[in-house]
Design a protein around this motif. Structure first.
Motif, PDB file in Angstrom:
ATOM      1  N   ARG A   1       0.840  -1.193   0.000  1.00 25.52           N
ATOM      2  CA  ARG A   1       0.000   0.000   0.000  1.00 25.52           C
ATOM      3  C   ARG A   1       0.877   1.246   0.000  1.00 25.52           C
ATOM      4  NH1 ARG A   1      -5.159  -1.094   2.433  1.00 25.52           N
ATOM      5  NH2 ARG A   1      -5.512   1.152   2.352  1.00 25.52           N
ATOM      6  N   ARG A   2       0.340   2.326  -0.562  1.00 25.07           N
ATOM      7  CA  ARG A   2       1.090   3.578  -0.600  1.00 25.07           C
ATOM      8  C   ARG A   2       1.066   4.268   0.751  1.00 25.07           C
ATOM      9  NH1 ARG A   2      -1.538   8.532  -0.895  1.00 25.07           N
ATOM     10  NH2 ARG A   2      -3.820   8.439  -1.038  1.00 25.07           N
ATOM     11  N   ASN A   3       2.049   5.110   0.977  1.00 22.34           N
ATOM     12  CA  ASN A   3       2.072   5.974   2.155  1.00 22.34           C
ATOM     13  C   ASN A   3       1.492   7.332   1.792  1.00 22.34           C
ATOM     14  OD1 ASN A   3       4.596   4.037   2.570  1.00 22.34           O
ATOM     15  ND2 ASN A   3       3.917   4.718   4.564  1.00 22.34           N
TER      16      ASN A   3
ATOM     17  N   ASN B   1       1.204  11.340   1.638  1.00 20.79           N
ATOM     18  CA  ASN B   1       2.122  12.484   1.555  1.00 20.79           C
ATOM     19  C   ASN B   1       1.758  13.585   2.544  1.00 20.79           C
ATOM     20  OD1 ASN B   1       3.653  11.411  -0.618  1.00 20.79           O
ATOM     21  ND2 ASN B   1       2.065  12.065  -2.075  1.00 20.79           N
TER      22      ASN B   1
ATOM     23  N   LYS C   1      -0.034   4.628   6.034  1.00 23.12           N
ATOM     24  CA  LYS C   1      -0.784   3.856   5.040  1.00 23.12           C
ATOM     25  C   LYS C   1      -2.282   3.899   5.307  1.00 23.12           C
ATOM     26  CE  LYS C   1       2.971   0.812   3.616  1.00 23.12           C
ATOM     27  NZ  LYS C   1       3.593  -0.531   3.693  1.00 23.12           N
TER      28      LYS C   1
ATOM     29  N   ALA D   1      -3.493   7.193   4.113  1.00 23.55           N
ATOM     30  CA  ALA D   1      -3.616   7.142   2.655  1.00 23.55           C
ATOM     31  C   ALA D   1      -4.896   6.419   2.244  1.00 23.55           C
ATOM     32  CB  ALA D   1      -2.394   6.449   2.051  1.00 23.55           C
TER      33      ALA D   1
END
Length: 287
Positions: free
Chosen positions: A6-8, A10, A80, A83
């Motif tokens: 999974r993306r973190n 910003n 995460k 996000a």
């Protein structure tokens, strides 16, 4: 909870190590004593768990803070999960025709922090500040949840974050400001009841997030929902009051009974529909 790959976000501002650090101790006896002191000092039952987590802050400066592997894992989890809330609520705001979803910020801190709502310490617990549209979180809260209230698991931690983001959703929709305005014009008892409605709706929105996040990412694993429901049951006003004093004072409730928090979280998880989270229209006794 599945978070691999999974993306973190910003939108995380890592301020760990920039304030006074807080520790915890005393076991269950210490927890109950902190709860009693909080109540006798005029604090709300909703403050009890936050004060427990912040207990025994004794001037240990965060310059000495050295994150361990679990600290870094929890920081990654928080990023995460944030996000995931962004992905879910961006889509939901578009789906519902609510306009563009403005993502909140998240500040990770240790011990103490300066927020748009003023100075805060770990005793405040995780909180959302609408003045700067930011969720504030000391990761030690997660590390102590199991010891303090018998609640643990990554999905339970995610529920805490999603609940605070739920307050951000309320802010964007105007619900939060309307409720706070009304709370300033009514009796303390009625203000507490409005607070309960806000908190239960934030629980519901956390459940909506869980449903939609799972639909997007297949994130829920066996036992996750049970862990989150258990966490909700352990932060009900009645549960904390009985643990602290052996009795409950319903007029002082400002977060809701355990049964109510469990019910609204579970309903959000089940439906995944933000439109079914109206906690303001039903009679208070029917929440």
């Amino acid at each position: 909870m599945r978070l691999d790959g999974r993306r973190n976000s910003n939108n995380v501002n890592d301020r760990r190590g920039m304030g006074k650090a807080a520790g915890i101790g005393g076991g269950i006896v210490g927890i109950i004593l902190v709860a009693v002191v909080t109540l006798m000092s005029g604090g709300s039952v909703g403050d009890v768990i936050s004060n427990v987590v912040g207990q025994q802050s004794r001037g240990v400066y965060a310059e000495n803070y050295q994150p361990d592997a679990e600290d870094e894992r929890l920081a990654d989890l928080a990023s995460k999960v944030l996000a995931g809330t962004e992905d879910v609520w961006i889509e939901e705001f578009h789906r519902q025709g609510w306009g563009e979803y403005e993502c909140p910020k998240m500040v990770l801190y240790t011990g103490a922090v300066q927020s748009g709502c003023g100075h805060a310490t770990s005793q405040t617990g995780p909180f959302y500040c609408s003045a700067d549209q930011t969720v504030y979180l000391d990761l030690d809260f997660f590390k102590q949840m199991q010891q303090s209230i018998g609640a643990s698991g990554d999905f339970a931690y995610a529920y805490v974050i999603a609940h605070e983001v739920g307050h951000h959703v309320q802010y964007l929709l105007g619900t939060l400001d309307q409720a706070h305005d009304l709370m300033s014009r009514v009796s303390e008892k009625e203000a507490n009841r409005i607070s309960v409605r806000l908190e239960l709706q934030a629980d519901y929105y956390a459940g909506v997030w869980a449903n939609r996040d799972n639909a997007m990412f297949n994130s829920i694993e066996p036992g996750d929902v049970e862990n989150a429901i258990n966490a909700a049951s352990k932060i009900g006003d009645d549960y904390l009051q009985k643990k602290a004093t052996g009795r409950e004072v319903p007029d002082s409730f400002n977060h809701g009974r355990s049964s109510q928090r469990m019910t609204w979280l579970a309903k959000g998880i089940r439906t995944g529909d933000p439109l079914q989270g109206d906690t303001f229209s039903p009679a208070y006794e029917n929440l």
